[in-house]
Design a protein around this motif. Structure first.
Motif, PDB file in Angstrom:
ATOM      1  N   SER A 259      -4.004  -0.773  -8.730  1.00  0.00           N
ATOM      2  CA  SER A 259      -3.823  -0.123 -10.028  1.00  0.00           C
ATOM      3  C   SER A 259      -4.737   1.073 -10.230  1.00  0.00           C
ATOM      4  O   SER A 259      -4.461   1.927 -11.082  1.00  0.00           O
ATOM      5  CB  SER A 259      -4.067  -1.142 -11.151  1.00  0.00           C
ATOM      6  N   ILE A 260      -5.847   1.158  -9.468  1.00  0.00           N
ATOM      7  CA  ILE A 260      -6.766   2.280  -9.672  1.00  0.00           C
ATOM      8  C   ILE A 260      -6.277   3.549  -8.981  1.00  0.00           C
ATOM      9  O   ILE A 260      -6.881   4.611  -9.149  1.00  0.00           O
ATOM     10  CB  ILE A 260      -8.184   1.930  -9.186  1.00  0.00           C
ATOM     11  N   LEU A 261      -5.198   3.453  -8.216  1.00  0.00           N
ATOM     12  CA  LEU A 261      -4.612   4.662  -7.654  1.00  0.00           C
ATOM     13  C   LEU A 261      -3.919   5.458  -8.757  1.00  0.00           C
ATOM     14  O   LEU A 261      -3.553   4.927  -9.806  1.00  0.00           O
ATOM     15  CB  LEU A 261      -3.609   4.311  -6.553  1.00  0.00           C
ATOM     16  N   THR A 262      -3.729   6.730  -8.516  1.00  0.00           N
ATOM     17  CA  THR A 262      -3.073   7.591  -9.494  1.00  0.00           C
ATOM     18  C   THR A 262      -1.663   7.072  -9.777  1.00  0.00           C
ATOM     19  O   THR A 262      -0.881   6.828  -8.847  1.00  0.00           O
ATOM     20  CB  THR A 262      -3.008   9.033  -8.971  1.00  0.00           C
ATOM     21  N   GLU A 263      -1.342   6.884 -11.062  1.00  0.00           N
ATOM     22  CA  GLU A 263      -0.068   6.265 -11.426  1.00  0.00           C
ATOM     23  C   GLU A 263       1.127   7.117 -11.019  1.00  0.00           C
ATOM     24  O   GLU A 263       2.191   6.591 -10.689  1.00  0.00           O
ATOM     25  CB  GLU A 263      -0.034   6.016 -12.938  1.00  0.00           C
ATOM     26  N   SER A 264       0.967   8.416 -11.042  1.00  0.00           N
ATOM     27  CA  SER A 264       2.095   9.292 -10.719  1.00  0.00           C
ATOM     28  C   SER A 264       2.413   9.333  -9.232  1.00  0.00           C
ATOM     29  O   SER A 264       3.446   9.882  -8.837  1.00  0.00           O
ATOM     30  CB  SER A 264       1.804  10.715 -11.214  1.00  0.00           C
ATOM     31  N   LEU A 265       1.547   8.761  -8.407  1.00  0.00           N
ATOM     32  CA  LEU A 265       1.756   8.753  -6.958  1.00  0.00           C
ATOM     33  C   LEU A 265       2.074   7.332  -6.508  1.00  0.00           C
ATOM     34  O   LEU A 265       1.385   6.381  -6.890  1.00  0.00           O
ATOM     35  CB  LEU A 265       0.512   9.266  -6.229  1.00  0.00           C
ATOM     36  N   GLN A 266       3.102   7.184  -5.708  1.00  0.00           N
ATOM     37  CA  GLN A 266       3.545   5.878  -5.245  1.00  0.00           C
ATOM     38  C   GLN A 266       3.583   5.851  -3.719  1.00  0.00           C
ATOM     39  O   GLN A 266       3.992   6.824  -3.078  1.00  0.00           O
ATOM     40  CB  GLN A 266       4.939   5.551  -5.800  1.00  0.00           C
TER      41      GLN A 266
ATOM     42  N   ILE B  56      -3.504   8.164   3.554  1.00  0.00           N
ATOM     43  CA  ILE B  56      -3.181   7.571   2.255  1.00  0.00           C
ATOM     44  C   ILE B  56      -3.271   6.049   2.327  1.00  0.00           C
ATOM     45  O   ILE B  56      -3.735   5.392   1.383  1.00  0.00           O
ATOM     46  CB  ILE B  56      -1.775   8.025   1.819  1.00  0.00           C
ATOM     47  N   GLN B  57      -2.843   5.460   3.435  1.00  0.00           N
ATOM     48  CA  GLN B  57      -2.926   4.005   3.572  1.00  0.00           C
ATOM     49  C   GLN B  57      -4.375   3.531   3.585  1.00  0.00           C
ATOM     50  O   GLN B  57      -4.702   2.496   2.998  1.00  0.00           O
ATOM     51  CB  GLN B  57      -2.213   3.569   4.850  1.00  0.00           C
ATOM     52  N   VAL B  58      -5.248   4.285   4.246  1.00  0.00           N
ATOM     53  CA  VAL B  58      -6.666   3.916   4.264  1.00  0.00           C
ATOM     54  C   VAL B  58      -7.268   4.064   2.867  1.00  0.00           C
ATOM     55  O   VAL B  58      -8.065   3.221   2.424  1.00  0.00           O
ATOM     56  CB  VAL B  58      -7.422   4.781   5.296  1.00  0.00           C
ATOM     57  N   ILE B  59      -6.902   5.121   2.147  1.00  0.00           N
ATOM     58  CA  ILE B  59      -7.395   5.301   0.775  1.00  0.00           C
ATOM     59  C   ILE B  59      -6.924   4.151  -0.107  1.00  0.00           C
ATOM     60  O   ILE B  59      -7.685   3.612  -0.926  1.00  0.00           O
ATOM     61  CB  ILE B  59      -6.932   6.660   0.221  1.00  0.00           C
ATOM     62  N   ALA B  60      -5.669   3.743   0.057  1.00  0.00           N
ATOM     63  CA  ALA B  60      -5.148   2.617  -0.722  1.00  0.00           C
ATOM     64  C   ALA B  60      -5.879   1.322  -0.370  1.00  0.00           C
ATOM     65  O   ALA B  60      -6.145   0.480  -1.245  1.00  0.00           O
ATOM     66  CB  ALA B  60      -3.650   2.468  -0.470  1.00  0.00           C
ATOM     67  N   PHE B  61      -6.228   1.154   0.900  1.00  0.00           N
ATOM     68  CA  PHE B  61      -6.972  -0.045   1.304  1.00  0.00           C
ATOM     69  C   PHE B  61      -8.369  -0.056   0.681  1.00  0.00           C
ATOM     70  O   PHE B  61      -8.840  -1.093   0.200  1.00  0.00           O
ATOM     71  CB  PHE B  61      -7.059  -0.092   2.828  1.00  0.00           C
TER      72      PHE B  61
ATOM     73  N   ALA C 284      -9.149   1.396  -2.086  1.00  0.00           N
ATOM     74  CA  ALA C 284      -8.927   1.128  -3.508  1.00  0.00           C
ATOM     75  C   ALA C 284      -8.709  -0.365  -3.751  1.00  0.00           C
ATOM     76  O   ALA C 284      -9.169  -0.919  -4.764  1.00  0.00           O
ATOM     77  CB  ALA C 284      -7.729   1.932  -4.000  1.00  0.00           C
ATOM     78  N   TYR C 285      -8.017  -1.028  -2.830  1.00  0.00           N
ATOM     79  CA  TYR C 285      -7.823  -2.483  -2.938  1.00  0.00           C
ATOM     80  C   TYR C 285      -9.165  -3.213  -2.891  1.00  0.00           C
ATOM     81  O   TYR C 285      -9.419  -4.142  -3.675  1.00  0.00           O
ATOM     82  CB  TYR C 285      -6.902  -2.952  -1.813  1.00  0.00           C
ATOM     83  N   LEU C 286     -10.048  -2.799  -1.980  1.00  0.00           N
ATOM     84  CA  LEU C 286     -11.362  -3.435  -1.881  1.00  0.00           C
ATOM     85  C   LEU C 286     -12.168  -3.235  -3.163  1.00  0.00           C
ATOM     86  O   LEU C 286     -12.833  -4.156  -3.648  1.00  0.00           O
ATOM     87  CB  LEU C 286     -12.128  -2.864  -0.681  1.00  0.00           C
TER      88      LEU C 286
ATOM     89  N   TRP D 145      -5.619  10.848  -4.860  1.00  0.00           N
ATOM     90  CA  TRP D 145      -5.060   9.503  -4.962  1.00  0.00           C
ATOM     91  C   TRP D 145      -5.954   8.549  -5.739  1.00  0.00           C
ATOM     92  O   TRP D 145      -5.455   7.639  -6.398  1.00  0.00           O
ATOM     93  CB  TRP D 145      -4.799   8.939  -3.566  1.00  0.00           C
ATOM     94  N   CYS D 146      -7.260   8.725  -5.649  1.00  0.00           N
ATOM     95  CA  CYS D 146      -8.174   7.800  -6.342  1.00  0.00           C
ATOM     96  C   CYS D 146      -9.362   8.591  -6.888  1.00  0.00           C
ATOM     97  O   CYS D 146     -10.432   8.632  -6.264  1.00  0.00           O
ATOM     98  CB  CYS D 146      -8.639   6.698  -5.394  1.00  0.00           C
TER      99      CYS D 146
END
Length: 395
Positions: A291-298, A332-337, A339-341, A370-371
Motif C-alpha cells: 500500500s505504500i507504493l504510489t497508488e497511481s502506479l500498478q 520495480i520488483q525490487v522496489i516493491a519488495f 516496500a513490502y519489507l 514508486w515509493c
C-alpha cells in the motif's frame, strides 16, 4: 666664468635660515614632541593591555586527511574508546590530543560513552586503571527461541551440504608414481580408485571419450583390454601400452567428482523447490501490491509473480536471483519488495543497493517515483566527496 659657476657661488653666500628660541616655532616644536611622547606612552599601554588579556584559542583548520591521521593516532592511544566518542572528543578539544584524552577520562562527552563502553569485553581492573567510569546497564540478550531457530537452520544447511561424507575430503590423485602399494593410500583415495575402476570397466565408448585426454582410439584400447579385476591390473595395462597414459586415471577421477557435485547441487535444489511449493500451498504470497507504493502506479501481473517469489524466498530464509530479461521491470520488483519489507515491519536496518554508475540515476528516479516515503542516501562522487559523506554519517 660660466653661468653655472656664478649660480653655485651665489647659493653659497646666502645666509642659513635660523629659528630663535623665543619664537613661536619653538613652542610648536615642543608641543609636537609632547604629543609624540604621549602617543608612544599610549601605544605602550595598549600593548601591555593586550599582553594582560587572555588568549582565545583559534579553531584549528585541518584537512580531512590530517583529521583522519589525528583520529587514528588518538585511537592508538585510547584503543578502548568507541570511534564516535573519540571523534567528539577531538572536535570539542579543537583537535588537541592531550585535551581530548583528559576529556575522555573525565567522561564529559554526551554521545553515550558509557553505553558503548559496556559493549566491549574488558575486565574491571583494566577499566579502573584506564580511568573510565563503569556502566551498570546490562546488554540485551537474544531470546532463546531465536537462537534455537538459528541453530536449527544451521544444522539443516549443514546436513544439505554434507550428504556425501567424502564431499569435504581433500582431493588426492588416484594414481601417484611415488606410491608403491595400495596399503599406503588413504581411505577416500581407495574409494575413488574403486569408482574409477568401475567406470572404466562398465562405461561405453561414448562415456569414456568424455574423459579428458581420452580420445576414441584410447577408449577403444581400454575396452579391448577389459576386464580389469583390480586396480593394479588397470595401472599395469595403462603403463604397458604406449598409446595410453596414466593421466587418464586422474582425469577420470576429476570427471566423477564433478558429476557427484552436480548431483548434490541438484538434490539440494530439489529440496528447496519442495519447501517453496509447500509454502505456496499454505497460502504464502501476496494478492495485491504494498500500500505504500504510489497508488497511481500498478505492478503488472508477471511483476506480482516476481514479487511473490521474492517474498516467499525471504520468508523461507533462502537466497535467490531475479533473472528476468532486460526491460521487464526488475528494478520495480525490487522496489516493491523493499516496500513490502517496510510495510510489514521487516526492514529494521538500512538496505544497500549496489548498481553500476550508468544506472544510478534511473534507480534514484524509480525509487522516488514508486515509493516516495523511502529515505534515500546516495553514496557516489569523488574521493573527497565520499569522505565527507562518511564523516557526516558517522556523526
Amino acid at each position: 666664468m660660466s653661468l653655472r659657476s656664478v649660480r653655485i657661488q651665489k647659493h653659497l653666500h646666502q645666509p642659513a635660515a635660523t629659528v630663535n628660541a623665543g619664537e613661536p616655532g619653538d613652542a610648536a616644536t615642543r608641543k609636537r614632541k609632547l604629543s609624540e611622547d604621549g602617543a608612544e606612552v599610549d601605544g605602550k599601554n595598549e600593548e601591555m593591555k593586550k599582553e594582560e588579556a587572555p588568549e582565545v584559542a583559534k579553531p584549528v583548520t585541518l584537512t580531512l586527511q590530517e583529521k583522519e591521521i589525528m583520529l587514528q593516532t588518538f585511537r592508538r592511544l585510547e584503543p578502548n574508546a568507541p570511534i564516535l566518542v573519540s571523534q567528539d572528543c577531538l572536535v570539542q578539544s579543537n583537535w588537541d590530543l592531550e585535551k581530548a584524552r583528559i576529556m575522555l577520562k573525565e567522561n564529559r562527552t554526551g554521545r553515550g560513552f558509557q553505553q558503548n563502553r559496556a559493549l566491549q569485553p574488558t575486565s574491571s581492573a583494566s577499566s579502573t586503571s584506564s580511568g573510565y567510569s563503569s556502566c551498570s546497564s546490562s546488554l540485551k540478550k537474544t531470546p532463546p527461541s531465536t537462537i534455537q531457530a538459528k541453530k536449527a537452520r544451521y544444522r539443516e544447511a549443514a546436513s544439505d551440504d554434507s550428504e556425501d561424507p567424502d564431499a569435504n575430503q581433500p582431493t588426492d590423485k588416484v594414481f601417484d608414481s611415488d606410491l608403491d602399494s595400495d596399503e599406503e593410500d588413504s581411505e577416500h583415495v581407495s574409494k575413488d580408485r574403486k569408482a574409477v575402476l568401475k567406470y572404466i570397466n562398465e562405461s561405453s565408448l561414448q562415456e569414456l571419450v568424455v574423459i579428458k585426454t581420452c580420445s576414441q582410439k584410447k577408449a577403444q584400447t581400454l575396452i579391448d583390454a577389459r576386464p580389469y579385476p583390480n586396480w593394479s591390473s588397470l595401472v599395469q595395462t595403462v603403463q604397458n601400452n604406449r598409446s595410453l597414459s596414466t593421466d587418464i586415471l586422474n582425469n577420470c577421477q576429476d570427471l566423477l567428482k564433478r558429476r557427484k557435485n552436480i548431483s548434490l547441487i541438484m538434490k539440494k535444489c530439489t529440496k528447496m523447490v519442495k519447501r517453496l511449493e509447500a509454502a505456496v500451498s499454505k497460502g504464502a504470497g501476496l494478492t495485491k501490491q504494498p500500500s505504500i507504493l504510489t497508488e497511481s502506479l500498478q505492478l503488472a501481473e508477471y511483476q506480482m509473480i516476481g514479487l511473490n517469489w521474492l517474498t516467499v524466498m525471504h520468508n523461507e530464509k533462502m537466497n535467490g536471483i531475479l533473472a528476468d530479461e532486460m526491460g521487464l521491470g526488475k528494478t520495480i520488483q525490487v522496489i516493491a519488495f523493499l516496500a513490502y519489507l517496510k510495510e510489514h515491519g521487516l526492514a529494521k536496518k538500512t538496505h544497500l543497493i549496489v548498481v553500476p554508475s550508468s544506472t544510478l540515476h534511473n534507480w534514484e528516479n524509480e525509487l522516488m517515483r514508486w515509493c516516495p516515503s523511502f529515505v534515500l542516501e546516495k553514496y557516489y562522487g569523488s574521493l573527497e566527496e565520499r569522505k565527507n559523506l562518511r564523516i557526516r554519517w558517522a556523526r
